[in-house]
Design a protein around this motif. Structure first.
Motif, PDB file in Angstrom:
ATOM      1  N   ALA A  90       0.959  -1.346   0.093  1.00  0.00           N
ATOM      2  CA  ALA A  90      -0.054  -0.004  -0.065  1.00  0.00           C
ATOM      3  C   ALA A  90       0.801   1.147   0.028  1.00  0.00           C
ATOM      4  CB  ALA A  90      -1.022   0.023   1.132  1.00  0.00           C
ATOM      5  N   ALA A  91       1.903   1.225   0.827  1.00  0.00           N
ATOM      6  CA  ALA A  91       3.006   2.361   0.979  1.00  0.00           C
ATOM      7  C   ALA A  91       3.407   2.769  -0.529  1.00  0.00           C
ATOM      8  CB  ALA A  91       3.952   2.131   1.794  1.00  0.00           C
ATOM      9  N   VAL A  92       3.877   1.753  -1.218  1.00  0.00           N
ATOM     10  CA  VAL A  92       4.355   2.047  -2.736  1.00  0.00           C
ATOM     11  C   VAL A  92       3.145   2.325  -3.552  1.00  0.00           C
ATOM     12  CG1 VAL A  92       5.414   0.668  -4.664  1.00  0.00           C
ATOM     13  CG2 VAL A  92       6.032  -0.084  -2.097  1.00  0.00           C
ATOM     14  N   ARG A  93       2.129   1.817  -3.527  1.00  0.00           N
ATOM     15  CA  ARG A  93       1.033   2.258  -4.323  1.00  0.00           C
ATOM     16  C   ARG A  93       0.713   3.589  -4.135  1.00  0.00           C
ATOM     17  NH1 ARG A  93      -4.159  -1.471  -4.388  1.00  0.00           N
ATOM     18  NH2 ARG A  93      -4.729   0.185  -5.892  1.00  0.00           N
ATOM     19  N   LEU A  94       0.851   4.212  -2.932  1.00  0.00           N
ATOM     20  CA  LEU A  94       0.593   5.727  -2.424  1.00  0.00           C
ATOM     21  C   LEU A  94       1.470   6.239  -3.145  1.00  0.00           C
ATOM     22  CD1 LEU A  94      -0.549   5.428   1.103  1.00  0.00           C
ATOM     23  CD2 LEU A  94      -1.943   6.295  -0.696  1.00  0.00           C
ATOM     24  N   PRO A  98      -1.368   7.916  -6.842  1.00  0.00           N
ATOM     25  CA  PRO A  98      -2.182   8.935  -6.835  1.00  0.00           C
ATOM     26  C   PRO A  98      -1.299  10.252  -7.726  1.00  0.00           C
ATOM     27  CG  PRO A  98      -2.161   8.387  -4.427  1.00  0.00           C
ATOM     28  CD  PRO A  98      -1.171   7.413  -5.737  1.00  0.00           C
ATOM     29  N   PRO A  99       0.040  10.240  -7.623  1.00  0.00           N
ATOM     30  CA  PRO A  99       0.432  11.244  -8.603  1.00  0.00           C
ATOM     31  C   PRO A  99       0.482  10.805 -10.074  1.00  0.00           C
ATOM     32  CG  PRO A  99       2.137  10.572  -6.754  1.00  0.00           C
ATOM     33  CD  PRO A  99       0.991   9.551  -6.913  1.00  0.00           C
ATOM     34  N   ALA A 100       0.285   9.369 -10.257  1.00  0.00           N
ATOM     35  CA  ALA A 100       0.198   9.270 -11.789  1.00  0.00           C
ATOM     36  C   ALA A 100      -1.300   9.606 -12.094  1.00  0.00           C
ATOM     37  CB  ALA A 100       0.296   7.705 -11.977  1.00  0.00           C
ATOM     38  N   VAL A 101      -2.257   9.641 -11.212  1.00  0.00           N
ATOM     39  CA  VAL A 101      -3.504  10.029 -11.690  1.00  0.00           C
ATOM     40  C   VAL A 101      -3.564  11.483 -12.085  1.00  0.00           C
ATOM     41  CG1 VAL A 101      -6.083  10.308 -10.727  1.00  0.00           C
ATOM     42  CG2 VAL A 101      -5.042   7.780 -10.634  1.00  0.00           C
ATOM     43  N   ARG A 102      -2.946  12.071 -10.962  1.00  0.00           N
ATOM     44  CA  ARG A 102      -2.963  13.692 -11.031  1.00  0.00           C
ATOM     45  C   ARG A 102      -2.499  14.036 -12.556  1.00  0.00           C
ATOM     46  NH1 ARG A 102       1.204  15.217  -7.520  1.00  0.00           N
ATOM     47  NH2 ARG A 102       2.508  15.095  -9.352  1.00  0.00           N
ATOM     48  N   LEU A 146      -7.199   3.967 -17.056  1.00  0.00           N
ATOM     49  CA  LEU A 146      -7.189   5.389 -16.547  1.00  0.00           C
ATOM     50  C   LEU A 146      -5.436   5.653 -16.590  1.00  0.00           C
ATOM     51  CD1 LEU A 146      -8.663   7.963 -15.434  1.00  0.00           C
ATOM     52  CD2 LEU A 146      -8.075   7.127 -13.082  1.00  0.00           C
ATOM     53  N   LEU A 147      -4.891   4.823 -15.951  1.00  0.00           N
ATOM     54  CA  LEU A 147      -3.386   5.217 -16.067  1.00  0.00           C
ATOM     55  C   LEU A 147      -2.585   4.943 -17.440  1.00  0.00           C
ATOM     56  CD1 LEU A 147      -2.440   3.826 -12.543  1.00  0.00           C
ATOM     57  CD2 LEU A 147      -2.909   6.148 -13.171  1.00  0.00           C
ATOM     58  N   GLY A 148      -3.356   4.410 -18.223  1.00  0.00           N
ATOM     59  CA  GLY A 148      -2.877   4.238 -19.505  1.00  0.00           C
ATOM     60  C   GLY A 148      -2.587   5.252 -20.416  1.00  0.00           C
ATOM     61  N   HIS A 149      -3.404   6.259 -19.739  1.00  0.00           N
ATOM     62  CA  HIS A 149      -3.205   7.625 -20.596  1.00  0.00           C
ATOM     63  C   HIS A 149      -1.998   8.460 -20.354  1.00  0.00           C
ATOM     64  CE1 HIS A 149      -7.638   7.053 -21.216  1.00  0.00           C
ATOM     65  NE2 HIS A 149      -7.583   8.049 -22.171  1.00  0.00           N
ATOM     66  N   THR A 150      -1.298   7.929 -19.303  1.00  0.00           N
ATOM     67  CA  THR A 150       0.211   8.480 -19.009  1.00  0.00           C
ATOM     68  C   THR A 150       1.156   8.062 -20.166  1.00  0.00           C
ATOM     69  OG1 THR A 150       0.744   6.671 -18.012  1.00  0.00           O
ATOM     70  CG2 THR A 150       0.021   8.357 -16.567  1.00  0.00           C
ATOM     71  N   GLY A 151       0.633   7.123 -21.020  1.00  0.00           N
ATOM     72  CA  GLY A 151       1.526   6.309 -22.048  1.00  0.00           C
ATOM     73  C   GLY A 151       2.943   5.894 -21.781  1.00  0.00           C
ATOM     74  N   ASN A 152       2.642   5.342 -20.195  1.00  0.00           N
ATOM     75  CA  ASN A 152       3.964   4.777 -19.681  1.00  0.00           C
ATOM     76  C   ASN A 152       3.676   3.340 -19.398  1.00  0.00           C
ATOM     77  OD1 ASN A 152       6.180   3.910 -17.951  1.00  0.00           O
ATOM     78  ND2 ASN A 152       6.399   5.956 -17.018  1.00  0.00           N
ATOM     79  N   ARG A 153       4.109   2.405 -20.365  1.00  0.00           N
ATOM     80  CA  ARG A 153       3.965   0.976 -19.925  1.00  0.00           C
ATOM     81  C   ARG A 153       4.582   0.482 -19.119  1.00  0.00           C
ATOM     82  NH1 ARG A 153       7.785  -2.137 -22.289  1.00  0.00           N
ATOM     83  NH2 ARG A 153       9.375  -1.326 -23.537  1.00  0.00           N
ATOM     84  N   PHE A 154       5.753   0.955 -18.334  1.00  0.00           N
ATOM     85  CA  PHE A 154       6.588   0.646 -17.323  1.00  0.00           C
ATOM     86  C   PHE A 154       5.690   0.850 -15.927  1.00  0.00           C
ATOM     87  CE2 PHE A 154       9.846   1.478 -20.448  1.00  0.00           C
ATOM     88  CZ  PHE A 154      10.162   0.037 -20.649  1.00  0.00           C
ATOM     89  N   VAL A 194     -11.891  13.945 -12.738  1.00  0.00           N
ATOM     90  CA  VAL A 194     -11.129  14.084 -14.072  1.00  0.00           C
ATOM     91  C   VAL A 194     -12.054  14.802 -14.968  1.00  0.00           C
ATOM     92  CG1 VAL A 194     -10.494  12.731 -16.175  1.00  0.00           C
ATOM     93  CG2 VAL A 194     -10.182  11.739 -13.577  1.00  0.00           C
ATOM     94  N   GLU A 195     -13.279  14.762 -15.163  1.00  0.00           N
ATOM     95  CA  GLU A 195     -13.753  15.574 -16.236  1.00  0.00           C
ATOM     96  C   GLU A 195     -13.964  17.181 -15.773  1.00  0.00           C
ATOM     97  OE1 GLU A 195     -17.872  13.818 -16.936  1.00  0.00           O
ATOM     98  OE2 GLU A 195     -17.033  12.075 -17.393  1.00  0.00           O
ATOM     99  N   ALA A 196     -13.701  17.608 -14.649  1.00  0.00           N
ATOM    100  CA  ALA A 196     -13.736  18.624 -14.194  1.00  0.00           C
ATOM    101  C   ALA A 196     -12.343  19.505 -14.313  1.00  0.00           C
ATOM    102  CB  ALA A 196     -14.155  19.013 -12.655  1.00  0.00           C
ATOM    103  N   ARG A 197     -11.400  18.584 -14.732  1.00  0.00           N
ATOM    104  CA  ARG A 197     -10.046  18.908 -14.882  1.00  0.00           C
ATOM    105  C   ARG A 197      -9.315  19.440 -13.366  1.00  0.00           C
ATOM    106  NH1 ARG A 197      -9.019  15.982 -19.171  1.00  0.00           N
ATOM    107  NH2 ARG A 197     -10.220  16.732 -21.133  1.00  0.00           N
ATOM    108  N   ASP A 198      -9.628  18.655 -12.342  1.00  0.00           N
ATOM    109  CA  ASP A 198      -9.360  18.785 -11.094  1.00  0.00           C
ATOM    110  C   ASP A 198      -8.191  17.843 -10.673  1.00  0.00           C
ATOM    111  OD1 ASP A 198      -8.748  19.469  -8.351  1.00  0.00           O
ATOM    112  OD2 ASP A 198     -10.907  19.189  -7.904  1.00  0.00           O
ATOM    113  N   PRO A 199      -6.911  18.047 -11.202  1.00  0.00           N
ATOM    114  CA  PRO A 199      -5.768  17.295 -10.703  1.00  0.00           C
ATOM    115  C   PRO A 199      -5.563  17.038  -9.342  1.00  0.00           C
ATOM    116  CG  PRO A 199      -4.821  19.033 -11.926  1.00  0.00           C
ATOM    117  CD  PRO A 199      -6.229  19.313 -11.827  1.00  0.00           C
ATOM    118  N   VAL A 200      -5.476  17.916  -8.560  1.00  0.00           N
ATOM    119  CA  VAL A 200      -5.289  17.923  -7.123  1.00  0.00           C
ATOM    120  C   VAL A 200      -6.674  16.961  -6.422  1.00  0.00           C
ATOM    121  CG1 VAL A 200      -4.871  19.187  -4.929  1.00  0.00           C
ATOM    122  CG2 VAL A 200      -4.016  20.046  -7.186  1.00  0.00           C
ATOM    123  N   GLY A 201      -7.782  17.401  -6.770  1.00  0.00           N
ATOM    124  CA  GLY A 201      -8.748  16.605  -6.147  1.00  0.00           C
ATOM    125  C   GLY A 201      -8.793  15.242  -6.675  1.00  0.00           C
ATOM    126  N   ALA A 202      -8.421  14.830  -7.728  1.00  0.00           N
ATOM    127  CA  ALA A 202      -8.114  13.342  -8.272  1.00  0.00           C
ATOM    128  C   ALA A 202      -7.159  12.660  -7.456  1.00  0.00           C
ATOM    129  CB  ALA A 202      -8.208  13.305  -9.559  1.00  0.00           C
TER     130      ALA A 202
END
Length: 225
Positions: A90-94, A98-102, A146-154, A194-202
């Protein structure tokens, strides 16, 4: 435990193996397949309504993922995770999710919003049906899409592996208490941001969402970090 509904869309043999593997992985994460218990391919094949061969092939894939270990002439045992292991996961996921979603919030095309809504609704539908295996799998698909939109397969590979190793043994009591539907609804709440383009909230919501993994969903006494 019934795993057969997970095979509704199976077509070709390779898809059969993939779908069985995904269903088994979700069953391990949700606790439908219990840690420390040995399961045989023929017995699981009977639940899927298929022969033991594709089940055995799928389970060998999960051995490579570290989710099960083989027991010669008996079957496969679901690996156990300590509380410390789950805390560390969980610590690694945190640190990662969250930053990736932002980062995804500004770049997701509006044209992709309806598809993401459909994926979020799949999670809600699974919760309403009380299908924990479908719930875990739908949750997995939603977040990786959702995270696929980062374009980072790693990044996707790392997140997928971390999620596969997580255990959500508290989902069953959460389902019985009516809390699973409320947790499922968080995915629509995330898309609202996401639709509100609120990266901090997401990012903040995703932080809370992962906190549930070690709290409500894990069945432990831990709260949201």
């Amino acid at each position: 435990m019934s795993l057969a509904p997970e095979l509704r869309v199976i077509g070709r043999r390779e898809n059969l193996r993939d779908r069985i593997r995904d269903a088994l992985r979700a069953a391990i994460i949700s606790g439908e397949l219990e840690p420390g218990v040995v399961y045989s391919a023929p017995a699981l094949g009977a639940q899927f309504g298929v022969s033991a061969t594709p089940v055995r092939e799928a389970m060998l894939d999960l051995v490579k993922e570290g989710l099960i270990v083989p027991h010669p002439n008996k079957g496969f045992r679901v690996t156990e995770m300590s509380e410390e292991d789950l805390d560390n996961l969980a610590a690694v996921r945190l640190l990662i999710e969250p930053p990736a979603v932002r980062e995804t919030v500004p770049v997701i095309p509006e044209a992709d919003f309806p598809h993401l809504r459909e994926l979020a609704q799949d999670i809600v539908d699974a919760a309403e049906l009380g299908d924990l295996v479908a719930y875990v799998e739908a949750d997995h698909v939603f977040h990786l899409t959702l995270l696929g939109h980062t374009g980072n397969r790693f990044l996707l590979d790392v997140v997928s592996d971390l999620r596969a190793r997580t255990r959500l043994l508290g989902l069953t009591p959460l389902l019985r208490g009516g809390g699973l539907a409320r947790s499922a609804a968080e995915h629509h709440e995330l898309l609202d941001l996401v639709e509100a383009r609120d990266p901090v909230g997401a990012e903040l919501l995703m932080h809370r969402h992962i906190g549930h993994v070690r709290g409500l969903w894990a069945g432990g006494a831990k709260g949201t970090p």
